[in-house]
Design an enzyme around this catalytic site. Sequence first.
Site, PDB file in Angstrom:
ATOM      1  CG  ASN A   3      -9.236 -11.970 -14.239  1.00  0.00           C
ATOM      2  OD1 ASN A   3      -8.514 -11.203 -13.935  1.00  0.00           O
ATOM      3  ND2 ASN A   3     -10.529 -11.844 -14.856  1.00  0.00           N
TER       4      ASN A   3
ATOM      5  CG  ASP B  70     -11.915  -3.300 -18.050  1.00  0.00           C
ATOM      6  OD1 ASP B  70     -11.585  -4.183 -18.693  1.00  0.00           O
ATOM      7  OD2 ASP B  70     -13.022  -2.873 -17.677  1.00  0.00           O
TER       8      ASP B  70
HETATM    9  C1  FPP Z   1      -8.938  -6.424 -18.404  1.00  0.00           C
HETATM   10  O1  FPP Z   1      -9.129  -6.188 -19.541  1.00  0.00           O
HETATM   11  C2  FPP Z   1      -7.603  -6.727 -18.016  1.00  0.00           C
HETATM   12  C3  FPP Z   1      -7.343  -7.978 -17.336  1.00  0.00           C
HETATM   13  C4  FPP Z   1      -8.337  -9.063 -16.991  1.00  0.00           C
HETATM   14  C5  FPP Z   1      -5.788  -8.473 -17.394  1.00  0.00           C
HETATM   15  C6  FPP Z   1      -5.003  -7.256 -16.940  1.00  0.00           C
HETATM   16  C7  FPP Z   1      -3.593  -7.904 -17.288  1.00  0.00           C
HETATM   17  C8  FPP Z   1      -2.522  -7.041 -17.745  1.00  0.00           C
HETATM   18  C9  FPP Z   1      -2.560  -5.756 -18.249  1.00  0.00           C
HETATM   19  C10 FPP Z   1      -1.327  -7.911 -18.083  1.00  0.00           C
HETATM   20  C11 FPP Z   1      -1.033  -8.726 -17.101  1.00  0.00           C
HETATM   21  C12 FPP Z   1      -0.069  -7.897 -16.270  1.00  0.00           C
HETATM   22  C13 FPP Z   1       1.126  -8.466 -15.413  1.00  0.00           C
HETATM   23  C14 FPP Z   1       1.614  -7.684 -14.617  1.00  0.00           C
HETATM   24  C15 FPP Z   1       1.362  -9.717 -15.800  1.00  0.00           C
HETATM   25  P1  FPP Z   1     -10.401  -7.065 -20.513  1.00  0.00           P
HETATM   26  O2  FPP Z   1      -9.424  -8.168 -21.041  1.00  0.00           O
HETATM   27  O3  FPP Z   1     -11.236  -7.189 -19.639  1.00  0.00           O
HETATM   28  O4  FPP Z   1     -10.624  -6.132 -21.622  1.00  0.00           O
HETATM   29  P2  FPP Z   1     -12.072  -5.929 -22.282  1.00  0.00           P
HETATM   30  O5  FPP Z   1     -13.083  -5.774 -21.116  1.00  0.00           O
HETATM   31  O6  FPP Z   1     -11.641  -5.031 -23.141  1.00  0.00           O
HETATM   32  O7  FPP Z   1     -12.335  -7.436 -22.835  1.00  0.00           O
END
Ligand code: FPP
Length: 237
Positions: free
Chosen positions: A66, A18
């Site tokens: 998502n 996250d």
């Molecule tokens: C949460 O951060 C992260 C995600 C929803 C996606 C995680 C994905 C990756 C690290 C990349 C994809 C991985 C692979 C293996 C392809 P957020 O976007 O919710 O962050 P925020 O809460 O700060 O907005």
Amino acid sequence: MMGEALNRVPAHVGIIMDGNGRWAQARGLPRLAGHHAGTKNLRRVIRAAASAGIRHLTFYAFSTENWNRPDEEVSGLMSLLAQFIETETPELHKEGARLLHIGHLDRLEPKLRQKVESAIELTKNNTRIDVILAFNYGGRDEIVTAVREIVAAGIPAEEITQQTLSDHMFTAGIPDPDLIIRTSGELRTSNFLTWQSVYSEWAFPQVLWPDFDEAALAEILDDYAHRDRRFGGLNKK
Ligand code: FPP
């Protein structure tokens, strides 16, 4: 049996990656730049985990929820999965990692699905570490999927045990996570390994996922080694 000596190194660690969005925002960059940095970070954390002796490492990369993000972010995450598989698989294979997927691949584009399937096939005999990608994964969805399979198999109600459920999860054959790490300071489980996490230890480091490094992992592993896991029972002192 479950005393302190046994939990020095967790066999299975789950990670909720996250904070990519906030990492990007802090730099005045688009959210996808954060996901890009987050994808790059998988590499260093996989290596650090393998060196530490962790045998199964599960990353929550894309949840069943998502899909509700803007189209651009969803397709960006799909491209990052493709990019990760393409650039990392040869190296991971050389280093003895077995790539696995949990969740449903059927909603992905056929080309992407194929990439994931061939990486799984290529690495299937590796034994050093399992790198498990939770992509289009949801814990409740996994439980529903398992129940449907059990019903479809005609297993009589009185024969259904907790083990039956475990055997029908995407994670069948993999031990439950000993430790789950969620970066960025958010204190939620968000539909991750719902069935499997009932006795997991949790860690909530403040650091945003792209900044989560070897030292941050080492600190959590050190803390974990000192925890007293009782699984609802009592440990002899
Ligand atoms: C949460 O951060 C992260 C995600 C929803 C996606 C995680 C994905 C990756 C690290 C990349 C994809 C991985 C692979 C293996 C392809 P957020 O976007 O919710 O962050 P925020 O809460 O700060 O907005």
